[in-house]
Write an enzyme that holds these catalytic residues in place. Structure first.
Site, short mmCIF file in Angstrom:
data_model
loop_
_atom_site.label_atom_id
_atom_site.label_comp_id
_atom_site.label_asym_id
_atom_site.label_seq_id
_atom_site.Cartn_x
_atom_site.Cartn_y
_atom_site.Cartn_z
CE LYS A 1 23.63 57.60 -20.74
NZ LYS A 1 23.65 58.04 -19.35
CB SER B 1 21.78 58.52 -16.04
OG SER B 1 21.42 58.56 -17.40
#
Length: 625
Positions: free
Chosen positions: A192, A393
């Site tokens: 991430k 996402s």
């Protein structure tokens, strides 16, 4: 005196009535002008003229009043579905004798978006109609589109500069240290990388590995697309040593492109117009290079992509996903849910297609949209997901509501991870000699404290919230994709995947375009795909919106842009810096817990969100003057 007073009040009343009447007539006339839609008559023939100024996007953003005040129309974007529909109808309509692509100030689009547009161009060629493209210079995006044309034309002063996927991120750790700003980061996921600019001065090895793999996959897909569309283009050898190719052509970039099979003709616009006139006839003999043309806007209005009485509802989730309401180009959760509910109340819908072209955003907003889609499923409507250039996402979170997921090899997806970021300014205050103090009644009073820094208890709560949201994300994907949670966790961790790899991993079901998804939704609703009629479920522009859009439209501003090859290259860093500053603003001012993919860059020329405000706007202006 009383009589004079009555007469005066009568005259004032008449005056007010006349003013009101004139205002009603004025605004009625204005509305009629804006409502008047140019159409193509049955006797109109010529080349469908596609003047693609700005990017091709899933959903263009709405013009603002500030654009009118500044005298700027903002970014003029072309809606993908309008372009595809225009080309599909042009293939079968006898009024269209050819298609002319003007790519002089075209600023690109997502790779999947351009592939879909290219496929529509192929349909025109398959129907036996020529497609001719012209530009002063071509870059990766414009050439991907032009490669599908029958004839590629290039200005003698131009060139073809293909660079391949790649980008440079900005990292702010050193700047934040100098300013005394602390980035309090809470995240889950090895890959991430959205928070890395605030905690590092360079890219982490894991993030680099992921970004390099994604760029390599997209580059391979780009080359395959061009090779299929234009087999004679020697792209690999040209890109391997562009400078040597140009030098071998005596320093002439246009001749180098011609020798490498990248273009068919090197000539000016007048010659390009004469070539089209050979097909369509001359429009005005007094104007050199004139040819009979059908403007794109008129053709789109004559052949709308949406059917008000359609039986397949198309829900668009485009741009940054935010809580509450938002205009076109931004996925406002409440706006989208209300559009779904309105479509359901019509009674015409038999299935839904969720078109996702978003890098994510608010986790809460993503869940709100997912719940809105599930409510439609509960009413018996099948739901099929169609991924555009980006569905990552929070965009993937929304996609888990579908019965089946379609993507394309160049789709950017995955990024299943969650993070939160809170800036605090205890260091900045210390540098200025300013103290911060107060009282508490509980351990969480006044938290998160951005002046002194979040307390350990507050930090722990936020981290637990991030971890809980990540677990929920894993569970949603596990249930939707019928994969064990442990397996989802292995392929998640915030890692970004190309569409081809995502299909192998089970994150998507099959390759296919939006039309393929519509056909699948129709079959699931027991409708013949030939009878499927799409109805886009979107908020319609108000009178004020239409007025602002009309006033903001300024074609002269667009034609002022430089179109040579080197100007195209020079424009990219500016756009990247603007996008980077926008990312910073969204990250630090967005919701506490986010499901967003920072690596999923928007198409060139299409800003990912409204311009930043405050400090970051000032900083952007400082660097871009």
């Amino acid at each position: 005196m009383k009589f004079a007073g009555k007469v005066w009040r009568l005259l004032v009343g008449i005056k007010d009535g006349l003013v009101l009447l004139l205002m009603l007539i004025f605004f009625g006339f204005l509305w009629a002008m804006m409502s008047a839609r140019p159409t193509v008559g049955s006797g109109d023939k010529g080349a469908l003229y596609l003047d693609l100024s700005g990017p091709i996007v899933e959903q263009p953003s709405q013009a603002k009043a500030s654009d009118v005040v500044r005298g700027s129309g903002g970014v003029r974007a072309t809606r993908l579905r309008d372009l595809v529909k225009a080309l599909q109808t042009a293939a079968t309509d006898d009024r269209v004798q050819a298609v002319a692509l003007d790519l002089d100030i075209f600023t690109g689009g997502g790779q999947t978006t351009l592939s879909d547009a290219g496929a529509a161009i192929d349909a025109v060629k398959k129907a036996g109609k020529p497609v001719l493209a012209y530009a002063s210079a071509y870059d990766d995006d414009s050439y991907l589109l032009a490669s599908h044309a029958s004839e590629v034309w290039l200005s003698p002063m131009g060139g073809v500069l293909i660079t391949g996927p790649g980008h440079t991120n900005l990292y702010y750790k050193g700047l934040l240290d100098k300013l005394g700003v602390t980035a309090n980061v809470y995240r889950v996921g090895t890959y991430k990388a959205a928070v890395e600019p605030f905690i590092r001065n360079d890219m982490s090895p894991d993030a680099r590995l992921n970004a390099q793999a994604l760029a390599g996959a997209l580059w391979e897909t780009w080359q395959q697309d061009v090779a299929r569309a234009r087999p004679k283009a020697q792209v690999a050898t040209y890109v391997a040593d562009t400078a040597a190719r140009i030098q071998a052509s005596g320093g002439d970039m246009a001749k180098a492109a011609l020798a490498s099979g990248l273009v068919d003709h090197v000539a000016d616009r007048e010659a390009f117009g004469r070539r089209i006139a050979q097909i369509t006839g001359v429009r005005d003999k007094a104007v050199p290079g004139s040819f009979r043309r059908i403007p794109m806007r008129a053709w789109v209005e004559t052949n709308p992509a949406s059917d008000d009485g359609g039986n397949i509802g198309i829900v668009t989730v485009a741009g940054n996903i935010v809580d509450g309401d938002a205009g076109p180009g931004t996925a406002g959760a409440e706006t989208i849910v209300r559009a779904i509910e309105k479509g359901m109340r019509s009674g015409n819908l038999k299935a839904l297609v969720l078109r996702v072209d978003s890098p994510g955003g608010s986790a809460l907003a993503s869940e709100r949209i997912r719940q809105g889609v599930l409510a439609a499923k509960a009413q018996g409507l099948p739901v099929v997901v169609s991924m555009g250039s980006v569905a990552a996402s929070g965009g993937y979170w929304v996609a888990t509501a579908g019965d089946r997921i379609f993507a394309e090899p160049s789709t950017i997806t995955g990024s299943i991870g969650v993070f939160g970021i809170l800036p605090s300014f205890q260091g900045s205050l210390a540098k200025l000699g300013i103290g911060a103090d107060g009282v508490k009644t509980t351990p969480l009073s006044g938290e998160p404290d951005l002046m002194k820094g979040p307390s350990p208890q507050a930090g722990q709560m936020i981290q637990l919230g991030v971890e809980g949201t990540y677990r929920r994300f894993l569970t949603l994907v596990s249930n939707a994709r019928h994969l064990p949670v442990d397996r989802v966790n292995q392929i998640a961790q915030g890692r970004v995947w190309d569409g081809g790899t995502a299909r192998q991993l089970g994150l998507v079901d099959q390759f296919g375009t939006l039309d393929d998804a519509i056909a699948d939704a129709a079959r699931r609703a027991h409708i013949d795909p030939k009878d499927a009629k799409p109805a886009w479920l979107e908020k319609q522009p108000s009178f004020t919106d239409s007025l602002i859009a009309s006033l903001a439209r300024n074609d002269d501003d667009e034609r002022d842009q430089a179109t040579d090859a080197f100007s195209r290259i020079a424009m990219k860093p500016r756009l990247q810096l603007m996008a980077a500053m926008g990312d910073v603003e969204r990250l630090v001012s967005g919701p506490a817990i986010q499901a967003r993919c920072l690596e999923c860059a928007p198409p060139q020329g299409a800003p990912a969100a409204p311009a930043a405000n405050g400090f970051f706007a000032w900083l952007t202006g400082l660097f871009l003057r």
